[in-house]
Design an enzyme around this catalytic site. Structure first.
Site: not given
Ligand SMILES: Cc1cc2nc3c(=O)[nH]c(=O)nc-3n(C[C@H](O)[C@H](O)[C@H](O)COP(=O)(O)O)c2cc1C
Length: 320
Positions: A116-117, A119, A121, A168, A271-272
């Site tokens: 994980h590179g 967001h 972190y 990532r 993701g969502r």
């Molecule tokens: C409930 C939830 C938890 C998430 N947890 C993380 C996380 O722990 N680390 C991370 O980098 N991104 C996290 N994300 C972001 C997702 O990995 C993704 O980048 C984001 O939802 C956008 O993609 P989407 O448009 O398909 O939802 C999370 C998103 C949601 C909705």
């Protein structure tokens, strides 16, 4: 499928925290892996080192953020402590923790790991010039800022082999203040180094996974990006990377198919929609209606509500 987990500091002893770098988190990893592989899915374990986001060992006691509070798993709050920079001599130990966490993930049954590179972190904090204020060999020039990522890649690949390792990044996302003055250039710099690494290593990484701007802003926080900006980023990075390219962020079924058909991505991640549809793949195949996600239950402590209580297609139909 990628399961996320946090790679924590060695001395951290707070209850309810995990340290799978040291194998303490193995039971959870085993459970996550076995739940997923039963579906015949390729499962990667997302290794992230929390630092800015939640790790207390790397924080100082006094903080300018005293008015902000952090919600702990038991529902209580503590003041937001001030992060401190890793000392240069601590960095090899952290790289080694990534290597160990990767080995543990495979032992627990995962097919591979995603480094994980992105967001905000730890690795992202090294990469971005808006947040990396180091004066040692890990700060300043782009070469220095990429060094930590490349050391982690080298260490993890040496343990697992390149084909079990994905990466990532999110050069254009400024979540948690991790911003860069030249996101396109930063993305290209990382990609050039990954290309060179693959060439020298004689084998390809599993994939490069890049988060685009717009949707992350919807899901999390940061600066909104325009459609043109997103398209430019997609094409620029995709054209340079020599390997399997995954984009994520705001894709619907149609947009995902379009991105792959246009050659803008090899794969698209969700993701969502994945969270709110336990059978997303089937629904996409059938072009069936999707459950709507509930933003209010994102990032909550309950292990069920908002995570495992969305209905399967059959259940949704029987409720109608
Ligand atoms: C409930 C939830 C938890 C998430 N947890 C993380 C996380 O722990 N680390 C991370 O980098 N991104 C996290 N994300 C972001 C997702 O990995 C993704 O980048 C984001 O939802 C956008 O993609 P989407 O448009 O398909 O939802 C999370 C998103 C949601 C909705």
């Amino acid at each position: 499928m990628v399961e996320a987990g946090s790679h924590m500091c060695p001395e951290f002893t707070q209850r309810n925290r995990w340290r799978h770098g040291r194998r303490f988190w193995m039971p959870f990893m085993l459970k996550a892996a076995s739940c997923s592989v039963n579906f015949g899915t390729l499962v990667a374990y997302l290794i992230k080192f929390i630092n800015l986001v939640g790790d207390h060992q790397y924080r100082q006691q006094t903080s300018p953020f005293q008015s902000l509070r952090v919600l702990l798993p038991d529902g209580s709050y503590v003041p937001y402590p001030k992060p401190r920079a890793l000392e240069t001599h601590e960095i090899p130990g952290v790289v080694e923790d990534y290597r160990r966490a990767a080995i543990n993930a495979i032992r627990a049954g995962f097919d591979g790991v995603e480094i994980h590179g992105a967001h905000g972190y730890l690795i992202d904090q090294f990469l971005k010039d808006g947040i990396n204020d180091r004066t040692d060999e890990y700060g300043g020039s782009i070469d220095n800022r990429c060094k930590f990522l490349m050391q982690v890649v080298q260490a993890v690949v040496s343990a697992l082999g390149a084909d079990r390792v994905g990466i990532r990044i999110s050069p254009a996302i400024d979540h948690l203040d991790a911003m860069d003055s030249d996101p396109v250039g930063l993305g290209l710099a990382v990609i050039e180094r990954l290309n060179k690494f693959q060439l020298n290593n004689g084998s390809q990484l599993a994939y490069l996974h890049v988060q685009l701007i717009t949707a992350y802003v919807e899901a999390e926080s940061g600066r909104p990006g325009s459609e043109d900006e997103v398209a430019l980023l997609m094409r620029t990075w995709r054209n340079v990377y020599q390997g399997t390219f995954i984009f994520s962020g705001g894709f619907t079924r149609e947009l995902g198919m379009q991105a792959v058909a246009n050659g803008d991505a090899d794969l698209v991640s969700y993701g969502r929609l994945f969270l709110s549809n336990p059978d997303l793949v089937l629904r996409f195949k059938l072009n069936a209606p999707l459950n709507k996600y509930n933003r209010k239950t994102f990032y909550t402590q309950d292990p069920v509500i908002g995570y495992t209580d969305y209905p399967f297609l059959q259940e949704s139909r029987s409720r109608i």
